[in-house]
Design a protein around this motif. Sequence first.
Motif, short mmCIF file in Angstrom:
data_model
loop_
_atom_site.label_atom_id
_atom_site.label_comp_id
_atom_site.label_asym_id
_atom_site.label_seq_id
_atom_site.Cartn_x
_atom_site.Cartn_y
_atom_site.Cartn_z
N LYS A 1 3.79 10.80 9.40
CA LYS A 1 3.79 9.34 9.19
C LYS A 1 4.71 8.77 10.24
CE LYS A 1 5.40 5.82 5.89
NZ LYS A 1 4.36 4.82 6.12
N ILE B 1 -2.78 -6.61 2.69
CA ILE B 1 -1.55 -6.76 3.48
C ILE B 1 -1.82 -7.60 4.72
CG2 ILE B 1 0.24 -5.48 4.74
CD1 ILE B 1 -0.56 -3.05 2.86
N ASP C 1 -4.81 -1.51 1.82
CA ASP C 1 -4.24 -0.16 1.74
C ASP C 1 -3.99 0.13 0.26
OD1 ASP C 1 -2.64 2.10 1.67
OD2 ASP C 1 -1.05 1.30 2.95
N SER C 2 -4.74 1.06 -0.30
CA SER C 2 -4.58 1.48 -1.70
C SER C 2 -4.58 0.31 -2.68
CB SER C 2 -3.25 2.24 -1.87
OG SER C 2 -3.02 3.11 -0.79
N GLY C 3 -5.49 -0.62 -2.46
CA GLY C 3 -5.63 -1.72 -3.41
C GLY C 3 -4.79 -2.95 -3.08
N ASP C 4 -3.84 -2.81 -2.17
CA ASP C 4 -3.02 -3.96 -1.76
C ASP C 4 -3.60 -4.61 -0.51
OD1 ASP C 4 -1.19 -3.51 -3.79
OD2 ASP C 4 0.15 -2.31 -2.54
N GLY D 1 0.81 -1.22 0.00
CA GLY D 1 0.00 0.00 0.00
C GLY D 1 0.84 1.26 0.00
N LYS D 2 0.29 2.28 0.66
CA LYS D 2 1.02 3.55 0.75
C LYS D 2 1.88 3.59 2.01
CE LYS D 2 -2.62 6.31 0.20
NZ LYS D 2 -3.48 7.47 -0.12
N GLY D 3 1.63 2.64 2.93
CA GLY D 3 2.39 2.63 4.19
C GLY D 3 3.79 2.10 3.97
N GLY D 4 3.89 0.91 3.38
CA GLY D 4 5.19 0.32 3.10
C GLY D 4 5.71 -0.58 4.20
N TYR E 1 4.37 -3.52 9.41
CA TYR E 1 3.71 -2.61 8.49
C TYR E 1 3.98 -1.18 8.95
CZ TYR E 1 -0.27 -0.09 6.36
OH TYR E 1 -1.06 0.80 5.68
N SER E 2 4.41 -0.36 8.01
CA SER E 2 4.70 1.03 8.33
C SER E 2 3.40 1.84 8.22
CB SER E 2 5.76 1.55 7.34
OG SER E 2 6.08 2.88 7.63
N ILE E 3 2.93 2.34 9.35
CA ILE E 3 1.62 2.99 9.41
C ILE E 3 1.64 4.33 8.66
CG2 ILE E 3 -0.14 3.93 10.99
CD1 ILE E 3 0.94 1.91 13.10
N PRO E 4 0.68 4.53 7.74
CA PRO E 4 0.64 5.81 7.00
C PRO E 4 0.12 6.93 7.89
CG PRO E 4 -1.16 4.39 6.28
CD PRO E 4 -0.40 3.61 7.31
#
Lengths: 363, 363
Positions: free
Chosen positions: B142, B159, B154-157, A165-168, B169-172
């Motif tokens: 972030k 996870i 998250d954005s189509g992915d 996603g956008k988090g990474g 997971y890196s929180i947006p």
Amino acid sequence: MTKKQIKSKEELEFFGKKLVDQVDKGKNPEIKFTLRNLSNIVFDKKSETLKLGDKTGSRSFFNVAHSKKFLQTVEVASIIKKELLESGKHEHLRGIFYMSKRTIPGTNVNIVDDQIESDKSIEDLEVITGLSREQMHVSANKMGSMIGNVILEDSGDTIDCSKLGKGGYSIPSITDELEFKKIKAKYVLYMEKASTFERLAEDKFWDKNDAIIITSQGQTTRGIRRLLQRISEEENLPIYVLVDNDPWGYYIYSVIKYGSIALAFASERLTIPNVKFIGISCDDIIKYDLKRQLIKFTDQDRTRLKQITDYEWFRNNKDWQRQFKMMKYNDSKVEIQALSSKGISFISDIYLVNKIKNKEFLD
Amino acid sequence: MTKKQIKSKEELEFFGKKLVDQVDKGKNPEIKFTLRNLSNIVFDKKSETLKLGDKTGSRSFFNVAHSKKFLQTVEVASIIKKELLESGKHEHLRGIFYMSKRTIPGTNVNIVDDQIESDKSIEDLEVITGLSREQMHVSANKMGSMIGNVILEDSGDTIDCSKLGKGGYSIPSITDELEFKKIKAKYVLYMEKASTFERLAEDKFWDKNDAIIITSQGQTTRGIRRLLQRISEEENLPIYVLVDNDPWGYYIYSVIKYGSIALAFASERLTIPNVKFIGISCDDIIKYDLKRQLIKFTDQDRTRLKQITDYEWFRNNKDWQRQFKMMKYNDSKVEIQALSSKGISFISDIYLVNKIKNKEFLD
């Protein structure tokens, strides 16, 4: 235990055995090591990094001035061997401090009173054994994120950093143990600001441009420096650094490329000689008409710029001296986010694409 | 555009149309809103959160004292509608500042000169429209990581946060748009320190105890507060907060539960009334013999403790007053990492397990 753990453990055991040998021979136990103080930090012209010089020192047990530090070093070595390497676990600097903060048996004296003491012992051990802090399973700051066509293995999990996603992927404090399974990218873009990272993530910049994007927040952690160095060396990918147009941003680049005084003893494992500075340069201010976005320097900025201008590795570099001169003339800085004034995705669609296409880097 | 974006866009259009209506009728355009200043912040006993009171203010265009702020609010609303909501993109507070930093056509006057002005306009718009900053696609920090049996989109992915190694997971910065596909856990453990998170990740604490672990670094970001609140409300899971035994740690808990003065206007979307404090409590210091790990208070710590002791929501809470009294008596703090002195995995194997089993929470 993994092979790496066994190797680290053996190095520490070797350190201990040498001391026991000396005791057995009736000698005063002594530890020899390369000095880490300022007088022994040199800029090595061949490798172009800050390094330790040739000066060595020693610490002996039967010396009132040395005995406590001697004890601390041995205690910390013992904790690392027994509690970390033999169990396969990792501990942070602060945790090592608490683990070593106990009284010397039969006395009221603490082995360490302050974290600086255990930290210094760990640095001593890095220099004495040649092991990195990471190889000794000692960690520090967990910081930063990564997105891109990178498939890696972390603690048995296979992670595809293009599907987060956008988090990474949240970068761990120790990146030495990550295994790169597959990397498909043309370059790595490292940026000091997480907000820029979020812009590029939302714009799928990494996907459109075959890039890996990595951020921390402010100064680059040791874990991220190792990660960048590993990708540079193991995958032979160029690393581009995107920072603010100010002495602090330029210094972030300087540390990644040339090392720092504090970590000069670890330069080999951290510096990236062929890293390139992508922006924000003083030329960008003119080219992209960012004059309205200039923020006036403070006295602190001015002093810092003067210091950086005089760094040995920048002193004879015409391109950088030109930058510093322009910055001094501007007496102002420009932040990466100032590019938003040209359009929300100007940075992704125009600025970075142009910079890379035209190879507008500083070296 | 998603339904949410359309709704947000409509709210902002409604705000604009009301102003146009006033102009069409030959009236002085006026914006009415609930005041956000200290005199209008109250502790609402029913919801047990800090909230705005009933006082309202207004800002009119033909008023020398109001006109610039009026213009700023309208300009920022316009940027949010056109540049963010209509494109579906998000921008950080700093970026919004740069986007709104332009001269008023035909003059040399900037619409905004300082970020505080665009920030305040965004807060105004939150109160005026009832939309959250997140619904207007404006982000901030972030920060933080998550590991656990959580499958999210998250954005189509899609996870799986249980398969992201020790990094996680890196929180947006904006967590409102994450979709929870499946959560299998008994509770969420939120901690202020990333080093504690790494300890629990390495020990697979989350797996052994059916927990979700989340960390930031220091004060909890708005994104993480929303994430915790959403898991609490949507999944009905208990949230436990693990912080240092000091006024700063206790305040982190206080903000999550009761809100803060700065964000009192957004309490409804951020506070979690049934969150529980798991430690480090002053009782833990005795129970787990952490007296040797106490760190003496500074004057700043003492002042902060006094302030927190007097908070309206703590003033009549016997359990908390008892804590504050003990802390004052100790005149010292204990960090989470002090638990390492009892063994590297003491926190995972003993401390947290006992605390949860015996329901040793503060409320």
